[in-house]
Write a protein that holds these residues in place. Structure first.
Motif, PDB file in Angstrom:
ATOM      1  N   GLY A   1      20.552   6.015  72.565  1.00 29.13           N
ATOM      2  CA  GLY A   1      21.231   4.787  72.195  1.00 29.13           C
ATOM      3  C   GLY A   1      20.600   3.540  72.790  1.00 29.13           C
ATOM      4  O   GLY A   1      21.084   2.438  72.583  1.00 29.13           O
ATOM      5  N   GLY A   2      19.546   3.696  73.575  1.00 33.54           N
ATOM      6  CA  GLY A   2      18.897   2.533  74.181  1.00 33.54           C
ATOM      7  C   GLY A   2      19.644   1.983  75.376  1.00 33.54           C
ATOM      8  O   GLY A   2      19.372   0.873  75.819  1.00 33.54           O
ATOM      9  N   SER A   3      20.569   2.764  75.915  1.00 33.11           N
ATOM     10  CA  SER A   3      21.339   2.319  77.086  1.00 33.11           C
ATOM     11  C   SER A   3      20.437   2.310  78.322  1.00 33.11           C
ATOM     12  O   SER A   3      19.413   2.987  78.354  1.00 33.11           O
ATOM     13  N   PRO A   4      20.827   1.559  79.347  1.00 33.58           N
ATOM     14  CA  PRO A   4      20.020   1.554  80.579  1.00 33.58           C
ATOM     15  C   PRO A   4      19.872   2.943  81.200  1.00 33.58           C
ATOM     16  O   PRO A   4      18.812   3.271  81.736  1.00 33.58           O
ATOM     17  N   ALA A   5      20.896   3.758  81.109  1.00 30.81           N
ATOM     18  CA  ALA A   5      20.802   5.120  81.649  1.00 30.81           C
ATOM     19  C   ALA A   5      19.799   5.957  80.851  1.00 30.81           C
ATOM     20  O   ALA A   5      19.007   6.711  81.431  1.00 30.81           O
TER      21      ALA A   5
ATOM     22  N   THR B   1      16.256  -1.268  67.530  1.00 33.34           N
ATOM     23  CA  THR B   1      15.085  -0.552  68.003  1.00 33.34           C
ATOM     24  C   THR B   1      15.000  -0.482  69.524  1.00 33.34           C
ATOM     25  O   THR B   1      15.613  -1.273  70.228  1.00 33.34           O
ATOM     26  N   VAL B   2      14.211   0.468  69.970  1.00 29.90           N
ATOM     27  CA  VAL B   2      13.809   0.573  71.369  1.00 29.90           C
ATOM     28  C   VAL B   2      12.289   0.536  71.382  1.00 29.90           C
ATOM     29  O   VAL B   2      11.637   1.281  70.645  1.00 29.90           O
TER      30      VAL B   2
ATOM     31  N   VAL C   1      10.685   2.540  68.230  1.00 28.24           N
ATOM     32  CA  VAL C   1      11.441   3.589  67.544  1.00 28.24           C
ATOM     33  C   VAL C   1      12.810   3.021  67.185  1.00 28.24           C
ATOM     34  O   VAL C   1      13.467   2.368  68.012  1.00 28.24           O
ATOM     35  N   ARG C   2      13.240   3.291  65.979  1.00 22.08           N
ATOM     36  CA  ARG C   2      14.552   2.843  65.536  1.00 22.08           C
ATOM     37  C   ARG C   2      15.637   3.670  66.197  1.00 22.08           C
ATOM     38  O   ARG C   2      15.504   4.893  66.326  1.00 22.08           O
TER      39      ARG C   2
END
Length: 143
Positions: free
Chosen positions: A62-66, A96-97, A127-128
């Motif tokens: 999900g692109g979260s910091p974790a 995206t990330v 990457v999406r």
């Protein structure tokens, strides 16, 4: 054998002792250059594969910091200590990330950066983000 031929043979004695060390040194230099090129290509291949996989891991999380921290830990463990990472920059948007990665491959006995060309390996991955769709969720059904 005539005397002239014998005199010519005596004049060339010892010439191989002078040429042999230079030939061996030239051979070893070319061998070292070939090994350095192979190490550089291998490092570029590993960085490309691991960087892409790490970006996919972060995007799937999900692109979260974790998720980004976990993907970065995974990336550093896979690359190891032989390759020196100079730039490792993450960028996330709503969709995206992205990962910018620059690293310096290892040198084998001598610095051949001027001969090989580009010294640093620079890659950018984007990457999406994909969110998992579960059965029963309002977004999971396609009907």
């Amino acid at each position: 054998m005539t005397r002239r031929h014998a005199a010519m043979l005596r004049d060339d004695r010892g010439a191989g002792l002078v040429a042999l060390p230079w030939a061996v040194m030239a051979f070893l230099t070319f061998l070292m250059l070939a090994v350095q090129v192979a190490v550089h290509l291998y490092s570029a291949s590993v960085l490309t594969a691991v960087g892409h996989d790490a970006t996919r891991r972060a995007a799937f999380g999900g692109g979260s910091p974790a998720a980004i921290a976990d993907a970065e830990r995974w990336l550093r463990s896979r690359i190891g200590t032989a390759v020196e990472i100079e730039v490792l920059r993450w960028n996330t948007t709503d969709d995206t990330v992205a990962l910018e990665l620059a690293a310096r491959p290892p040198s084998v006995l001598m610095d051949t950066s001027a001969v090989i060309g580009q010294r640093n390996i620079e890659r950018r991955f984007e990457v999406r983000r994909e969110l998992a769709r579960f059965a029963g969720s309002p977004w999971g059904s396609s009907s």
